[in-house]
Write a protein that holds these residues in place. Structure first.
Motif, short mmCIF file in Angstrom:
data_model
loop_
_atom_site.label_atom_id
_atom_site.label_comp_id
_atom_site.label_asym_id
_atom_site.label_seq_id
_atom_site.Cartn_x
_atom_site.Cartn_y
_atom_site.Cartn_z
N TYR A 147 37.52 31.45 37.75
CA TYR A 147 36.13 31.91 37.59
C TYR A 147 35.20 31.21 38.58
O TYR A 147 34.39 31.85 39.26
CB TYR A 147 35.68 31.64 36.15
CG TYR A 147 34.26 32.06 35.89
CD1 TYR A 147 33.90 33.41 35.89
CD2 TYR A 147 33.26 31.12 35.64
CE1 TYR A 147 32.59 33.80 35.67
CE2 TYR A 147 31.96 31.50 35.41
CZ TYR A 147 31.61 32.84 35.42
OH TYR A 147 30.31 33.22 35.20
N VAL A 148 35.32 29.89 38.68
CA VAL A 148 34.44 29.13 39.57
C VAL A 148 34.77 29.44 41.03
O VAL A 148 33.88 29.46 41.89
CB VAL A 148 34.56 27.62 39.28
CG1 VAL A 148 33.73 26.80 40.27
CG2 VAL A 148 34.11 27.33 37.85
N ALA A 149 36.03 29.71 41.34
CA ALA A 149 36.43 30.00 42.72
C ALA A 149 35.77 31.27 43.26
O ALA A 149 35.58 31.40 44.47
CB ALA A 149 37.95 30.13 42.81
N THR A 150 35.43 32.21 42.38
CA THR A 150 34.78 33.43 42.86
C THR A 150 33.41 33.12 43.45
O THR A 150 32.88 33.91 44.24
CB THR A 150 34.62 34.42 41.71
OG1 THR A 150 33.84 33.84 40.65
CG2 THR A 150 35.97 34.84 41.16
N ASP A 151 32.82 31.98 43.11
CA ASP A 151 31.51 31.60 43.63
C ASP A 151 31.61 30.52 44.71
O ASP A 151 30.94 30.60 45.74
CB ASP A 151 30.63 31.09 42.49
CG ASP A 151 29.23 30.71 42.96
OD1 ASP A 151 28.66 31.45 43.80
OD2 ASP A 151 28.69 29.68 42.50
N LEU A 152 32.51 29.54 44.50
CA LEU A 152 32.57 28.40 45.41
C LEU A 152 33.67 28.49 46.45
O LEU A 152 33.68 27.72 47.41
CB LEU A 152 32.73 27.11 44.61
CG LEU A 152 31.61 26.77 43.63
CD1 LEU A 152 31.87 25.41 42.99
CD2 LEU A 152 30.25 26.79 44.31
N GLY A 153 34.63 29.40 46.26
CA GLY A 153 35.70 29.54 47.24
C GLY A 153 37.06 29.22 46.67
O GLY A 153 37.18 28.55 45.64
N TRP A 155 39.31 27.15 47.37
CA TRP A 155 39.75 25.75 47.28
C TRP A 155 39.70 25.23 45.84
O TRP A 155 40.45 24.32 45.48
CB TRP A 155 38.92 24.86 48.19
CG TRP A 155 37.45 24.79 47.84
CD1 TRP A 155 36.47 25.63 48.24
CD2 TRP A 155 36.84 23.81 46.99
NE1 TRP A 155 35.26 25.25 47.71
CE2 TRP A 155 35.45 24.14 46.94
CE3 TRP A 155 37.29 22.71 46.28
CZ2 TRP A 155 34.54 23.39 46.20
CZ3 TRP A 155 36.38 21.95 45.54
CH2 TRP A 155 35.03 22.29 45.51
N VAL A 156 38.86 25.83 45.01
CA VAL A 156 38.75 25.41 43.62
C VAL A 156 40.05 25.65 42.86
O VAL A 156 40.36 24.96 41.89
CB VAL A 156 37.58 26.14 42.93
CG1 VAL A 156 37.41 25.66 41.49
CG2 VAL A 156 36.29 25.91 43.70
N LEU A 157 40.84 26.63 43.32
CA LEU A 157 42.10 26.95 42.65
C LEU A 157 43.09 25.79 42.71
O LEU A 157 44.05 25.77 41.93
CB LEU A 157 42.73 28.20 43.28
CG LEU A 157 41.91 29.49 43.15
CD1 LEU A 157 42.60 30.62 43.91
CD2 LEU A 157 41.74 29.87 41.68
N LEU A 158 42.85 24.83 43.60
CA LEU A 158 43.71 23.65 43.65
C LEU A 158 43.67 22.89 42.32
O LEU A 158 44.67 22.29 41.91
CB LEU A 158 43.28 22.72 44.79
CG LEU A 158 43.49 23.25 46.21
CD1 LEU A 158 42.83 22.32 47.22
CD2 LEU A 158 44.98 23.38 46.50
N ILE A 159 42.53 22.92 41.66
CA ILE A 159 42.41 22.22 40.37
C ILE A 159 43.32 22.87 39.33
O ILE A 159 44.09 22.20 38.65
CB ILE A 159 40.95 22.22 39.91
CG1 ILE A 159 40.08 21.41 40.88
CG2 ILE A 159 40.83 21.66 38.49
CD1 ILE A 159 38.60 21.43 40.55
N GLY A 160 43.19 24.18 39.20
CA GLY A 160 43.99 24.87 38.20
C GLY A 160 45.47 24.93 38.53
O GLY A 160 46.31 24.99 37.63
N GLY A 161 45.79 24.91 39.82
CA GLY A 161 47.18 25.06 40.22
C GLY A 161 47.96 23.77 40.34
O GLY A 161 49.18 23.79 40.46
N MET A 162 47.26 22.62 40.29
CA MET A 162 47.94 21.36 40.57
C MET A 162 49.02 21.03 39.54
O MET A 162 50.12 20.60 39.89
CB MET A 162 46.93 20.22 40.66
CG MET A 162 47.48 18.97 41.32
SD MET A 162 46.21 17.75 41.71
CE MET A 162 45.14 18.68 42.81
#
Length: 253
Positions: A147-153, A155-162
């Motif tokens: 959800y946050v990645a749709t606004d910030l980019g 790179w935020v998916l690194l948090i969820g994917g780690m």
């Protein structure tokens, strides 16, 4: 006299079925309230079915005599996460109602601190309960990252994917599967991920501040995982070099 080794899984399986039914009820309420689209419905229903199937199989394999109050709290939290998942999937069609998304997520995060206490107070701690709690946490963080990645980019998916990358890496390097010592810092960092992502996604901060908050969450997570991986690697080297009986003493020293 022969021992009765039969195991009746029906009582615990009934609880998972009730959980799936509550999940569908929540999706119906959300769909009626906001006019949820096809993507939201399908994603929410897929989450409900997958959760029911995986949890039912895990319960059968663990042979728990009862579902337990702590697992009921976690199951309720999983239901809320399913609602958040449906709203995030629907957000690609239209902006979701932020207060509703914020509210469901906030309650799920608050309950994260409840199930563990319930398990300890009722003496119902179990490996399955701990794993169930961990998987619900990890999936909520992944959904919030999307959800946050749709606004910030992206790179935020690194948090969820780690965490999922760590699990995948453990299939290649089995030493990553060794148990970790308890850590207050690890628990704190894990709890902060949801709070910081929720803060960034709730439209309460300017864009630059939201980026900074999520960057802080990512930095803390990288530090936490990096520290754990380094500990596991050192421990694996010790195990390879000395007899098993001396490993604990050497690592502790």
């Amino acid at each position: 006299m022969a021992l009765d080794n039969t195991y009746d899984a029906r009582p615990v399986q009934q609880e998972t079925a009730v959980g799936a039914g509550v999940q569908v009820l929540l999706l119906t309420l959300l769909g009626t309230a906001i006019g949820m689209g096809t993507a939201g419905w399908l994603t929410g229903l897929a989450f409900a079915f997958a959760s029911w199937a995986v949890l039912s199989r895990a319960l059968h394999r663990s042979r728990l005599p009862s579902f337990g109050p702590a697992n009921r709290v976690t199951l309720g939290r999983a239901t809320l996460v399913g609602g958040v998942t449906a709203l995030v999937a629907d957000s690609f069609r239209a902006a979701p109602p932020v207060p509703l998304l914020f509210g469901l997520t906030a309650v799920a995060l608050v309950l994260d601190g409840v199930d563990g206490r319930v398990a300890r107070r009722t003496g119902t701690c179990s490996p399955l309960g701990a794993r169930f709690d961990m998987e619900v946490d990890a999936f909520l963080i992944l959904v919030l990252s999307v959800y946050v990645a749709t606004d910030l980019g992206p790179w935020v998916l690194l948090i969820g994917g780690m965490r999922y990358a760590f699990v995948a890496a453990a299939r290649v390097w089995p030493w990553l599967t060794a148990p970790l010592p308890p850590s207050t810092a690890r628990k704190t960092v894990a709890a902060l991920q949801g709070v910081l992502l929720l803060l960034a996604g709730a439209d309460l901060l300017p864009h630059a501040a939201g980026t900074g908050v999520v960057a802080l969450a990512l930095a803390l997570l990288v530090w936490s995982f990096g520290r754990d991986v380094a500990w596991l690697w050192r421990t694996s080297r010790v195990r390879a070099a000395v007899p098993a009986g001396e490993v604990r003493e050497l690592v502790a020293g």
